[in-house]
Design a protein around this motif. Structure first.
Motif, mmCIF file in Angstrom:
data_model
loop_
_atom_site.group_PDB
_atom_site.id
_atom_site.type_symbol
_atom_site.label_atom_id
_atom_site.label_comp_id
_atom_site.label_asym_id
_atom_site.label_seq_id
_atom_site.Cartn_x
_atom_site.Cartn_y
_atom_site.Cartn_z
ATOM 1 N N PHE A 1 0.836 -1.202 0.000
ATOM 2 C CA PHE A 1 0.000 0.000 0.000
ATOM 3 C C PHE A 1 0.873 1.255 0.000
ATOM 4 C CE2 PHE A 1 -2.277 3.379 2.300
ATOM 5 C CZ PHE A 1 -3.406 3.493 1.508
ATOM 6 N N ALA A 2 1.948 1.247 0.807
ATOM 7 C CA ALA A 2 2.855 2.396 0.850
ATOM 8 C C ALA A 2 3.473 2.643 -0.526
ATOM 9 C CB ALA A 2 3.946 2.166 1.892
ATOM 10 N N GLU A 3 3.821 1.576 -1.227
ATOM 11 C CA GLU A 3 4.384 1.738 -2.575
ATOM 12 C C GLU A 3 3.326 2.233 -3.551
ATOM 13 O OE1 GLU A 3 6.965 -0.693 -5.944
ATOM 14 O OE2 GLU A 3 6.349 -1.710 -4.093
ATOM 15 N N PHE A 4 2.100 1.733 -3.405
ATOM 16 C CA PHE A 4 0.983 2.191 -4.232
ATOM 17 C C PHE A 4 0.808 3.706 -4.069
ATOM 18 C CE2 PHE A 4 -3.913 1.803 -4.837
ATOM 19 C CZ PHE A 4 -3.813 2.192 -6.161
ATOM 20 N N LEU B 1 -3.819 -3.517 -10.611
ATOM 21 C CA LEU B 1 -5.075 -4.098 -11.088
ATOM 22 C C LEU B 1 -6.136 -3.962 -10.008
ATOM 23 C CD1 LEU B 1 -6.592 -5.799 -13.257
ATOM 24 C CD2 LEU B 1 -5.874 -7.828 -11.981
ATOM 25 N N LEU B 2 -7.262 -3.366 -10.368
ATOM 26 C CA LEU B 2 -8.374 -3.224 -9.435
ATOM 27 C C LEU B 2 -9.453 -4.243 -9.782
ATOM 28 C CD1 LEU B 2 -9.984 -0.012 -8.048
ATOM 29 C CD2 LEU B 2 -11.432 -1.845 -8.913
ATOM 30 N N LYS C 1 2.920 -8.070 -9.040
ATOM 31 C CA LYS C 1 3.359 -9.407 -8.627
ATOM 32 C C LYS C 1 2.258 -10.183 -7.906
ATOM 33 C CE LYS C 1 8.170 -7.939 -8.175
ATOM 34 N NZ LYS C 1 9.338 -7.785 -7.257
ATOM 35 N N GLY C 2 1.070 -9.580 -7.811
ATOM 36 C CA GLY C 2 -0.038 -10.269 -7.169
ATOM 37 C C GLY C 2 -0.173 -10.019 -5.678
ATOM 38 N N GLN C 3 0.580 -9.064 -5.148
ATOM 39 C CA GLN C 3 0.459 -8.721 -3.734
ATOM 40 C C GLN C 3 -0.710 -7.764 -3.546
ATOM 41 O OE1 GLN C 3 2.009 -9.582 -0.750
ATOM 42 N NE2 GLN C 3 0.396 -8.285 0.087
ATOM 43 N N ILE C 4 -1.542 -8.033 -2.539
ATOM 44 C CA ILE C 4 -2.655 -7.133 -2.232
ATOM 45 C C ILE C 4 -2.097 -5.823 -1.690
ATOM 46 C CG2 ILE C 4 -4.637 -6.748 -0.710
ATOM 47 C CD1 ILE C 4 -5.216 -9.742 -0.875
ATOM 48 N N ALA C 5 -2.445 -4.729 -2.370
ATOM 49 C CA ALA C 5 -2.011 -3.396 -1.952
ATOM 50 C C ALA C 5 -3.155 -2.580 -1.371
ATOM 51 C CB ALA C 5 -1.393 -2.646 -3.134
ATOM 52 N N TYR C 6 -4.384 -3.059 -1.562
ATOM 53 C CA TYR C 6 -5.563 -2.375 -1.019
ATOM 54 C C TYR C 6 -6.672 -3.403 -0.977
ATOM 55 C CZ TYR C 6 -9.447 0.987 -0.626
ATOM 56 O OH TYR C 6 -10.556 1.690 -0.212
ATOM 57 N N GLY D 1 -25.974 -4.835 -1.071
ATOM 58 C CA GLY D 1 -25.747 -5.379 0.261
ATOM 59 C C GLY D 1 -24.299 -5.300 0.694
ATOM 60 N N ALA D 2 -23.379 -5.484 -0.254
ATOM 61 C CA ALA D 2 -21.957 -5.479 0.089
ATOM 62 C C ALA D 2 -21.133 -5.193 -1.158
ATOM 63 C CB ALA D 2 -21.539 -6.812 0.701
ATOM 64 N N ILE D 3 -19.978 -4.589 -0.933
ATOM 65 C CA ILE D 3 -19.026 -4.285 -2.008
ATOM 66 C C ILE D 3 -17.645 -4.694 -1.517
ATOM 67 C CG2 ILE D 3 -17.958 -2.456 -3.385
ATOM 68 C CD1 ILE D 3 -20.553 -0.823 -2.950
ATOM 69 N N GLN D 4 -16.903 -5.411 -2.370
ATOM 70 C CA GLN D 4 -15.519 -5.743 -2.066
ATOM 71 C C GLN D 4 -14.623 -5.101 -3.130
ATOM 72 O OE1 GLN D 4 -17.764 -8.525 -2.384
ATOM 73 N NE2 GLN D 4 -18.205 -8.386 -0.206
ATOM 74 N N VAL D 5 -13.513 -4.511 -2.682
ATOM 75 C CA VAL D 5 -12.586 -3.852 -3.603
ATOM 76 C C VAL D 5 -11.167 -4.325 -3.286
ATOM 77 C CG1 VAL D 5 -11.784 -1.654 -4.540
ATOM 78 C CG2 VAL D 5 -14.089 -1.811 -3.563
ATOM 79 N N TYR D 6 -10.430 -4.703 -4.328
ATOM 80 C CA TYR D 6 -9.049 -5.140 -4.182
ATOM 81 C C TYR D 6 -8.187 -4.407 -5.202
ATOM 82 C CZ TYR D 6 -11.622 -9.121 -2.217
ATOM 83 O OH TYR D 6 -12.489 -9.910 -1.501
ATOM 84 N N VAL D 7 -6.993 -4.015 -4.787
ATOM 85 C CA VAL D 7 -5.977 -3.545 -5.728
ATOM 86 C C VAL D 7 -4.752 -4.425 -5.540
ATOM 87 C CG1 VAL D 7 -4.457 -1.657 -6.418
ATOM 88 C CG2 VAL D 7 -6.829 -1.167 -5.759
ATOM 89 N N LEU D 8 -4.274 -4.989 -6.630
ATOM 90 C CA LEU D 8 -3.123 -5.892 -6.616
ATOM 91 C C LEU D 8 -1.979 -5.246 -7.379
ATOM 92 C CD1 LEU D 8 -5.206 -8.980 -7.678
ATOM 93 C CD2 LEU D 8 -4.458 -8.498 -5.365
#
Length: 216
Positions: free
Chosen positions: A52-55, A142-143, A165-170, A155-162
């Motif tokens: 996340f810090a790098e993002f 990638l979001l 290299k495939g590491q979760i950043a958010y 009802g719900a929302i999920q958000v991911y930023v990778l």
């Protein structure tokens, strides 16, 4: 009281920055409960904070690609490319980074959303991460997002930023505690919320977005 304990603990774990941060000692004491409800081990959260810090540090210089959004309306599960296009448009005013649609839908298993939303968030994140790691390395972010609804309401929302290299950043879960019970299951409002919250969170410290020991 025993019947309400899971609900109380879940509220504590999902409360986020709306409450004053707990001292490190309190985080450690609640760490077993965070793990019980599905949070990552602290060793993995450290990696998320670093990503996340790098993002944050590279925001505006690396492209962000948006995958087709998983749009769930009751029993219907559809990967929607037009929704990804709309999310791209919502994100562009917030950043100087190139924001584009990603080709092809995520190659992840069918979603099985259960009552434990925190566990689903991280287990699903691991699936997106595995898919991303299987692709050639890239400098792009990638979001991936999912919007779950029923009866015309979200009802719900999920958000991911990778990262490349495939590491979760958010990684964020939003539900009725965040947007109330009447958010329409139409693209405009859920996508605007995703874009606004993402760039609001990018102003925060990594420890606020990925709290130590999963408690915060």
């Amino acid at each position: 009281m025993k019947r309400n304990l899971p609900r109380i603990l879940a509220i504590l774990l999902l409360a986020g920055p709306a409450y004053a941060p707990l001292h490190a000692g309190g985080n450690v004491l609640l760490y077993p409960f965070a793990r019980l409800f599905g949070s990552l081990p602290e060793s993995e959260l450290v990696k998320c904070r670093e990503a996340f810090a790098e993002f944050k540090a590279t925001l505006g210089t690396r492209p962000i690609r948006v995958a087709p959004v998983l749009w769930v309306d009751g029993p219907k599960h559809i990967w929607k490319r037009p929704v990804a296009d709309a999310l791209v448009r919502e994100m562009r005013p917030h950043t100087t980074a190139p924001v584009r649609e990603a080709p092809g839908k995520p190659d992840v298993p069918p979603a099985e959303f259960r009552r434990n939303q925190l566990r689903y968030l991280w287990e699903r994140g691991a699936q997106y991460a595995a898919w991303r790691r299987a692709a050639p390395p890239s400098d792009d972010y990638l979001l991936c997002a999912e919007v779950w609804g029923h009866g015309g309401k979200v009802g719900a929302i999920q958000v991911y930023v990778l990262d490349g290299k495939g590491q979760i950043a958010y990684c964020r879960l939003f539900n009725s505690h965040h947007f109330g019970p009447n958010l329409p299951l139409q693209p405009d409002e859920p996508l605007r919320l995703i874009a606004e919250k993402l760039f609001e969170d990018l102003q925060k410290k990594p420890e606020q977005v990925f709290p130590p020991y999963g408690v915060g």
